[in-house]
Design a protein around this motif. Structure first.
Motif, mmCIF file in Angstrom:
data_model
loop_
_atom_site.group_PDB
_atom_site.id
_atom_site.type_symbol
_atom_site.label_atom_id
_atom_site.label_comp_id
_atom_site.label_asym_id
_atom_site.label_seq_id
_atom_site.Cartn_x
_atom_site.Cartn_y
_atom_site.Cartn_z
ATOM 1 N N PRO A 1 -68.764 92.268 41.733
ATOM 2 C CA PRO A 1 -67.776 92.794 42.679
ATOM 3 C C PRO A 1 -66.351 92.545 42.210
ATOM 4 O O PRO A 1 -66.051 91.528 41.573
ATOM 5 C CB PRO A 1 -68.089 92.017 43.970
ATOM 6 C CG PRO A 1 -69.508 91.575 43.824
ATOM 7 C CD PRO A 1 -69.700 91.315 42.359
ATOM 8 N N ASN A 2 -65.473 93.488 42.530
ATOM 9 C CA ASN A 2 -64.043 93.378 42.204
ATOM 10 C C ASN A 2 -63.811 93.183 40.710
ATOM 11 O O ASN A 2 -62.958 92.396 40.293
ATOM 12 C CB ASN A 2 -63.391 92.234 42.995
ATOM 13 C CG ASN A 2 -63.401 92.475 44.485
ATOM 14 O OD1 ASN A 2 -63.222 93.605 44.937
ATOM 15 N ND2 ASN A 2 -63.614 91.438 45.260
ATOM 16 N N ARG A 3 -64.565 93.919 39.899
ATOM 17 C CA ARG A 3 -64.407 93.833 38.447
ATOM 18 C C ARG A 3 -64.645 95.220 37.851
ATOM 19 O O ARG A 3 -65.574 95.921 38.235
ATOM 20 C CB ARG A 3 -65.406 92.839 37.852
ATOM 21 C CG ARG A 3 -65.270 92.617 36.339
ATOM 22 C CD ARG A 3 -66.209 91.502 35.898
ATOM 23 N NE ARG A 3 -66.096 91.190 34.477
ATOM 24 C CZ ARG A 3 -66.876 91.712 33.528
ATOM 25 N NH1 ARG A 3 -67.852 92.562 33.859
ATOM 26 N NH2 ARG A 3 -66.712 91.379 32.260
ATOM 27 N N ALA B 1 -60.679 91.629 36.495
ATOM 28 C CA ALA B 1 -61.455 91.107 37.612
ATOM 29 C C ALA B 1 -60.547 90.365 38.576
ATOM 30 O O ALA B 1 -59.636 89.642 38.154
ATOM 31 C CB ALA B 1 -62.562 90.189 37.118
ATOM 32 N N CYS B 2 -60.796 90.553 39.863
ATOM 33 C CA CYS B 2 -60.084 89.809 40.897
ATOM 34 C C CYS B 2 -60.927 88.578 41.216
ATOM 35 O O CYS B 2 -62.061 88.693 41.672
ATOM 36 C CB CYS B 2 -59.884 90.674 42.135
ATOM 37 S SG CYS B 2 -59.015 89.830 43.486
ATOM 38 N N THR B 3 -60.389 87.404 40.965
ATOM 39 C CA THR B 3 -61.133 86.165 41.154
ATOM 40 C C THR B 3 -60.394 85.250 42.125
ATOM 41 O O THR B 3 -59.248 85.495 42.487
ATOM 42 C CB THR B 3 -61.322 85.433 39.811
ATOM 43 O OG1 THR B 3 -60.030 85.101 39.267
ATOM 44 C CG2 THR B 3 -62.053 86.316 38.815
ATOM 45 N N ARG C 1 -55.953 84.166 45.006
ATOM 46 C CA ARG C 1 -56.514 85.266 44.223
ATOM 47 C C ARG C 1 -55.732 85.447 42.925
ATOM 48 O O ARG C 1 -54.499 85.374 42.899
ATOM 49 C CB ARG C 1 -56.457 86.575 45.015
ATOM 50 C CG ARG C 1 -57.363 86.595 46.233
ATOM 51 C CD ARG C 1 -58.765 86.978 45.842
ATOM 52 N NE ARG C 1 -59.667 86.954 47.001
ATOM 53 C CZ ARG C 1 -60.914 87.395 46.976
ATOM 54 N NH1 ARG C 1 -61.405 87.888 45.856
ATOM 55 N NH2 ARG C 1 -61.667 87.333 48.046
ATOM 56 N N LEU D 1 -57.781 98.271 41.844
ATOM 57 C CA LEU D 1 -58.274 96.893 41.816
ATOM 58 C C LEU D 1 -57.149 95.902 42.088
ATOM 59 O O LEU D 1 -57.317 94.954 42.868
ATOM 60 C CB LEU D 1 -58.914 96.599 40.464
ATOM 61 C CG LEU D 1 -59.378 95.150 40.261
ATOM 62 C CD1 LEU D 1 -60.505 94.797 41.217
ATOM 63 C CD2 LEU D 1 -59.811 94.907 38.821
ATOM 64 N N THR E 1 -56.188 95.992 45.713
ATOM 65 C CA THR E 1 -57.201 95.297 46.515
ATOM 66 C C THR E 1 -57.055 93.797 46.387
ATOM 67 O O THR E 1 -57.137 93.050 47.371
ATOM 68 C CB THR E 1 -58.617 95.721 46.076
ATOM 69 O OG1 THR E 1 -58.779 97.123 46.287
ATOM 70 C CG2 THR E 1 -59.682 94.959 46.850
ATOM 71 N N CYS E 2 -56.822 93.325 45.173
ATOM 72 C CA CYS E 2 -56.678 91.894 44.932
ATOM 73 C C CYS E 2 -55.455 91.338 45.663
ATOM 74 O O CYS E 2 -55.509 90.249 46.249
ATOM 75 C CB CYS E 2 -56.577 91.639 43.428
ATOM 76 S SG CYS E 2 -56.941 89.939 42.919
ATOM 77 N N LEU F 1 -56.257 91.148 49.376
ATOM 78 C CA LEU F 1 -57.133 90.026 49.698
ATOM 79 C C LEU F 1 -56.393 88.695 49.656
ATOM 80 O O LEU F 1 -56.812 87.725 50.305
ATOM 81 C CB LEU F 1 -58.311 89.987 48.717
ATOM 82 C CG LEU F 1 -59.314 91.129 48.817
ATOM 83 C CD1 LEU F 1 -60.327 91.056 47.678
ATOM 84 C CD2 LEU F 1 -60.026 91.109 50.156
#
Length: 209
Positions: free
Chosen positions: A62-64, A79-81, A87, A170, A173-174, A177
């Protein structure tokens, strides 16, 4: 000439002859970055990878998202980590790196010229280039434009990134979040206004007539 003199002459002249047979030093120059470790990359790509037909695709994680030619190994991943306000956007360049190497990654395109530090990380199978950056870092906007972007790491060549809306989606979105959820933000209690008490003045007694 005496044989002993001939042999002595040969011994003296041998080092000079061997020295003349050595190949010249290579003139290929590899730039090394003088960073914390004082050690730059020694893995060097002779040319930049061919990106004809390369696209962004959603990863199983997810989120990658990953970038590369369909059917081939990926060239790059975003990637969002992390969690909540911590984040980060993780950038992985799938190119061989030396153990614990450090470098400066350049992002050029979409109206940006950015430079970000990036380190070599061990993914269990080898050392690759990877860096993590705060999701709200303005330099990441270089990925959000509608034109081609060039990502360069010394020793790993220049990777041309074909335009796509997916990196921008992405990153957006990151960043979203990373923002606190208004539904869980505690609202400070307002101090209850105390009712005011109306004081009615007493009537003065009427003087006798």
């Amino acid at each position: 000439m005496d044989r002993r003199l001939i042999a002595l002459f040969a011994i003296i002249a041998l080092p000079a002859v061997l020295g003349g047979c050595r190949p010249p030093a290579t003139d290929r120059y590899v730039e090394r970055l003088d960073l914390d470790s004082g050690q730059g990359p020694t893995h060097v790509l002779t040319s930049s990878p061919d990106v004809a037909g390369a696209i962004w695709a959603v990863s199983r994680t997810p989120n990658r998202i990953v970038y590369g030619i369909p059917g081939n190994a990926p060239l790059l991943a975003l990637a969002c980590t992390g969690k909540d306000s911590a984040r980060t956007l993780e950038i992985t360049r799938f190119a061989a790196a030396d153990r614990n190497a450090k470098a400066i990654m350049a992002l050029i395109g979409n109206g940006h010229v950015e430079r970000l530090p990036i380190d070599a990380k061990d993914n269990g199978r080898g050392w690759l280039w990877q860096g993590s950056y705060p999701a709200d870092l303005p330099a990441l906007d270089a990925f959000t434009g509608a034109r081609k972007l060039e990502l360069t790491i010394p020793g790993a060549g220049t990777l041309a990134i074909n335009p796509s809306p997916q990196p921008a989606e992405l990153i957006e979105t990151c960043r979203r979040l990373a923002q606190p959820d208004p539904a869980v933000i505690p609202v400070p209690e307002l101090e209850t206004e105390k009712p005011t008490q109306t004081i009615v003045p007493k009537a003065e007694p009427t003087p006798p007539t």
